[in-house]
Design a protein around this motif. Structure first.
Motif, PDB file in Angstrom:
ATOM      1  N   ALA A   8       0.850  -1.191   0.000  1.00 39.76           N
ATOM      2  CA  ALA A   8       0.000   0.000   0.000  1.00 39.76           C
ATOM      3  C   ALA A   8       0.888   1.244   0.000  1.00 39.76           C
ATOM      4  O   ALA A   8       1.794   1.353   0.826  1.00 39.76           O
ATOM      5  N   PRO A   9       0.636   2.191  -0.911  1.00 41.42           N
ATOM      6  CA  PRO A   9       1.418   3.435  -0.904  1.00 41.42           C
ATOM      7  C   PRO A   9       1.259   4.169   0.432  1.00 41.42           C
ATOM      8  O   PRO A   9       0.143   4.357   0.909  1.00 41.42           O
ATOM      9  N   ASP A  10       2.360   4.536   1.020  1.00 40.50           N
ATOM     10  CA  ASP A  10       2.331   5.197   2.323  1.00 40.50           C
ATOM     11  C   ASP A  10       1.905   6.659   2.164  1.00 40.50           C
ATOM     12  O   ASP A  10       2.047   7.258   1.099  1.00 40.50           O
ATOM     13  N   PHE A  11       1.367   7.198   3.225  1.00 38.95           N
ATOM     14  CA  PHE A  11       1.001   8.609   3.253  1.00 38.95           C
ATOM     15  C   PHE A  11       0.996   9.104   4.686  1.00 38.95           C
ATOM     16  O   PHE A  11       0.858   8.322   5.619  1.00 38.95           O
ATOM     17  N   THR A  12       1.162  10.399   4.830  1.00 37.49           N
ATOM     18  CA  THR A  12       0.961  11.101   6.092  1.00 37.49           C
ATOM     19  C   THR A  12       0.019  12.246   5.785  1.00 37.49           C
ATOM     20  O   THR A  12       0.290  13.047   4.890  1.00 37.49           O
ATOM     21  N   LEU A  13      -1.106  12.289   6.509  1.00 41.01           N
ATOM     22  CA  LEU A  13      -2.134  13.296   6.262  1.00 41.01           C
ATOM     23  C   LEU A  13      -2.619  13.896   7.576  1.00 41.01           C
ATOM     24  O   LEU A  13      -2.576  13.235   8.619  1.00 41.01           O
ATOM     25  N   PRO A  14      -3.132  15.132   7.510  1.00 43.02           N
ATOM     26  CA  PRO A  14      -3.785  15.698   8.694  1.00 43.02           C
ATOM     27  C   PRO A  14      -5.003  14.858   9.051  1.00 43.02           C
ATOM     28  O   PRO A  14      -5.656  14.284   8.176  1.00 43.02           O
ATOM     29  N   ARG A  15      -5.301  14.825  10.323  1.00 41.39           N
ATOM     30  CA  ARG A  15      -6.479  14.085  10.787  1.00 41.39           C
ATOM     31  C   ARG A  15      -7.232  14.918  11.812  1.00 41.39           C
ATOM     32  O   ARG A  15      -6.761  15.960  12.243  1.00 41.39           O
ATOM     33  N   GLY A  17      -8.681  16.234  15.248  1.00 42.52           N
ATOM     34  CA  GLY A  17      -7.990  16.453  16.512  1.00 42.52           C
ATOM     35  C   GLY A  17      -6.683  17.212  16.386  1.00 42.52           C
ATOM     36  O   GLY A  17      -5.980  17.402  17.376  1.00 42.52           O
ATOM     37  N   GLY A  18      -6.314  17.620  15.169  1.00 46.32           N
ATOM     38  CA  GLY A  18      -5.122  18.427  14.992  1.00 46.32           C
ATOM     39  C   GLY A  18      -3.838  17.669  14.747  1.00 46.32           C
ATOM     40  O   GLY A  18      -2.800  18.281  14.557  1.00 46.32           O
ATOM     41  N   GLY A  19      -3.867  16.354  14.745  1.00 46.16           N
ATOM     42  CA  GLY A  19      -2.654  15.581  14.516  1.00 46.16           C
ATOM     43  C   GLY A  19      -2.529  15.136  13.073  1.00 46.16           C
ATOM     44  O   GLY A  19      -3.182  15.672  12.173  1.00 46.16           O
ATOM     45  N   THR A  20      -1.653  14.161  12.857  1.00 46.61           N
ATOM     46  CA  THR A  20      -1.502  13.536  11.553  1.00 46.61           C
ATOM     47  C   THR A  20      -1.623  12.029  11.714  1.00 46.61           C
ATOM     48  O   THR A  20      -1.501  11.497  12.820  1.00 46.61           O
ATOM     49  N   VAL A  21      -1.836  11.358  10.607  1.00 43.43           N
ATOM     50  CA  VAL A  21      -1.848   9.904  10.588  1.00 43.43           C
ATOM     51  C   VAL A  21      -0.952   9.449   9.441  1.00 43.43           C
ATOM     52  O   VAL A  21      -1.021   9.993   8.341  1.00 43.43           O
ATOM     53  N   THR A  22      -0.076   8.484   9.748  1.00 41.99           N
ATOM     54  CA  THR A  22       0.812   7.892   8.756  1.00 41.99           C
ATOM     55  C   THR A  22       0.435   6.429   8.631  1.00 41.99           C
ATOM     56  O   THR A  22       0.425   5.699   9.631  1.00 41.99           O
ATOM     57  N   LEU A  23       0.106   6.015   7.414  1.00 41.26           N
ATOM     58  CA  LEU A  23      -0.377   4.649   7.208  1.00 41.26           C
ATOM     59  C   LEU A  23       0.599   3.611   7.737  1.00 41.26           C
ATOM     60  O   LEU A  23       0.206   2.707   8.476  1.00 41.26           O
ATOM     61  N   SER A  24       1.875   3.710   7.398  1.00 36.74           N
ATOM     62  CA  SER A  24       2.856   2.695   7.801  1.00 36.74           C
ATOM     63  C   SER A  24       3.033   2.612   9.316  1.00 36.74           C
ATOM     64  O   SER A  24       3.417   1.558   9.834  1.00 36.74           O
ATOM     65  N   GLU A  25       2.720   3.683  10.040  1.00 39.70           N
ATOM     66  CA  GLU A  25       2.860   3.658  11.499  1.00 39.70           C
ATOM     67  C   GLU A  25       1.733   2.888  12.181  1.00 39.70           C
ATOM     68  O   GLU A  25       1.797   2.644  13.393  1.00 39.70           O
ATOM     69  N   LEU A  26       0.713   2.505  11.431  1.00 41.38           N
ATOM     70  CA  LEU A  26      -0.387   1.721  11.998  1.00 41.38           C
ATOM     71  C   LEU A  26      -0.060   0.228  12.045  1.00 41.38           C
ATOM     72  O   LEU A  26      -0.780  -0.546  12.672  1.00 41.38           O
ATOM     73  N   ARG A  27       1.033  -0.169  11.394  1.00 41.09           N
ATOM     74  CA  ARG A  27       1.458  -1.568  11.430  1.00 41.09           C
ATOM     75  C   ARG A  27       1.940  -1.913  12.818  1.00 41.09           C
ATOM     76  O   ARG A  27       2.440  -1.042  13.517  1.00 41.09           O
ATOM     77  N   PRO A  28       1.803  -3.134  13.284  1.00 41.86           N
ATOM     78  CA  PRO A  28       1.420  -4.338  12.552  1.00 41.86           C
ATOM     79  C   PRO A  28      -0.094  -4.587  12.489  1.00 41.86           C
ATOM     80  O   PRO A  28      -0.516  -5.663  12.079  1.00 41.86           O
ATOM     81  N   ASN A  29      -0.875  -3.606  12.885  1.00 40.88           N
ATOM     82  CA  ASN A  29      -2.326  -3.788  12.759  1.00 40.88           C
ATOM     83  C   ASN A  29      -2.714  -3.872  11.284  1.00 40.88           C
ATOM     84  O   ASN A  29      -2.059  -3.291  10.431  1.00 40.88           O
ATOM     85  N   ARG A  30      -3.800  -4.582  11.040  1.00 44.02           N
ATOM     86  CA  ARG A  30      -4.437  -4.477   9.730  1.00 44.02           C
ATOM     87  C   ARG A  30      -5.129  -3.125   9.696  1.00 44.02           C
ATOM     88  O   ARG A  30      -5.495  -2.576  10.731  1.00 44.02           O
ATOM     89  N   VAL A  31      -5.355  -2.610   8.500  1.00 43.21           N
ATOM     90  CA  VAL A  31      -6.020  -1.322   8.345  1.00 43.21           C
ATOM     91  C   VAL A  31      -7.129  -1.451   7.310  1.00 43.21           C
ATOM     92  O   VAL A  31      -6.919  -2.030   6.245  1.00 43.21           O
ATOM     93  N   VAL A  32      -8.291  -0.915   7.650  1.00 43.16           N
ATOM     94  CA  VAL A  32      -9.347  -0.713   6.670  1.00 43.16           C
ATOM     95  C   VAL A  32      -9.360   0.780   6.382  1.00 43.16           C
ATOM     96  O   VAL A  32      -9.587   1.587   7.275  1.00 43.16           O
ATOM     97  N   LEU A  33      -9.067   1.125   5.146  1.00 45.86           N
ATOM     98  CA  LEU A  33      -9.100   2.505   4.686  1.00 45.86           C
ATOM     99  C   LEU A  33     -10.296   2.650   3.768  1.00 45.86           C
ATOM    100  O   LEU A  33     -10.392   1.946   2.769  1.00 45.86           O
ATOM    101  N   PHE A  34     -11.218   3.539   4.137  1.00 42.89           N
ATOM    102  CA  PHE A  34     -12.363   3.757   3.261  1.00 42.89           C
ATOM    103  C   PHE A  34     -12.425   5.220   2.857  1.00 42.89           C
ATOM    104  O   PHE A  34     -12.167   6.113   3.653  1.00 42.89           O
ATOM    105  N   THR A  35     -12.716   5.443   1.578  1.00 38.57           N
ATOM    106  CA  THR A  35     -12.818   6.799   1.050  1.00 38.57           C
ATOM    107  C   THR A  35     -14.288   7.136   0.866  1.00 38.57           C
ATOM    108  O   THR A  35     -15.090   6.282   0.492  1.00 38.57           O
ATOM    109  N   TYR A  36     -14.608   8.373   1.144  1.00 37.81           N
ATOM    110  CA  TYR A  36     -15.995   8.826   1.017  1.00 37.81           C
ATOM    111  C   TYR A  36     -16.003  10.278   0.567  1.00 37.81           C
ATOM    112  O   TYR A  36     -15.008  10.990   0.681  1.00 37.81           O
ATOM    113  N   GLY A  37     -17.147  10.718   0.053  1.00 38.79           N
ATOM    114  CA  GLY A  37     -17.247  12.030  -0.577  1.00 38.79           C
ATOM    115  C   GLY A  37     -17.157  13.217   0.358  1.00 38.79           C
ATOM    116  O   GLY A  37     -16.480  14.194   0.057  1.00 38.79           O
TER     117      GLY A  37
END
Length: 153
Positions: A8-15, A17-37
């Motif tokens: 999965a292409p990694d990313f760091t985005l604002p989230r 609460g004022g912080g950021t989220v980085t996809l690779s830092e969520l490992r070793p958990n599985r991640v469900v990423l859902f996109t919505y309008g």
């Protein structure tokens, strides 16, 4: 579109609460990423609320759920406060991550061809590989379907 088996292409985005989220830092958990309008629209609200209602079940299965839209983190904060949402919502303001993931492009909207979010869901394994993808046509029952796939792994 992201393909099953690829990293999965990694990313760091604002989230929210004022912080950021980085996809690779969520490992070793599985991640469900859902996109919505967008926050507050009827169908999108239903989708977010359905995933939110099942968040504890996803956590029991070792899975983090992350929502992604083009809305700002500030708008996410208002939406979360109004709706009592507890799952994290990331802001892809420019839509670049959704484009990279194949979740933004041309679609029909009330009979017109427009550029927009292509409602999609991605299941990412703890090693960062994509396990499953969904192009979502109907929101009702989708979060439960995704949960069943996570539990089957």
């Amino acid at each position: 579109m992201i393909e099953i088996g690829q990293i999965a292409p990694d990313f760091t985005l604002p989230r929210d609460g004022g912080g950021t989220v980085t996809l690779s830092e969520l490992r070793p958990n599985r991640v469900v990423l859902f996109t919505y309008g967008g926050d507050g629209t009827p169908t999108c609200t239903n989708e977010v609320m359905d995933f939110n209602a099942l968040q504890a079940e996803f956590a029991k299965a070792g899975c983090v759920v992350l929502g992604l839209s083009k809305d700002s983190a500030k708008k996410h904060d208002k939406f979360i406060a109004k709706m009592g949402i507890t799952l994290p919502l990331a802001s892809d303001d420019g839509g670049h991550v959704m484009q990279d993931w194949g979740a933004f492009g041309e679609k029909l909207f009330f009979g017109k061809l427009v550029q927009g979010v292509l409602r999609s869901t991605f299941l990412i394994n703890g090693d960062g590989t994509v396990a499953k993808t969904w192009k979502v046509d109907k929101v009702k029952g989708h979060a439960a379907q995704v949960l069943a796939s996570v539990q089957a792994l």
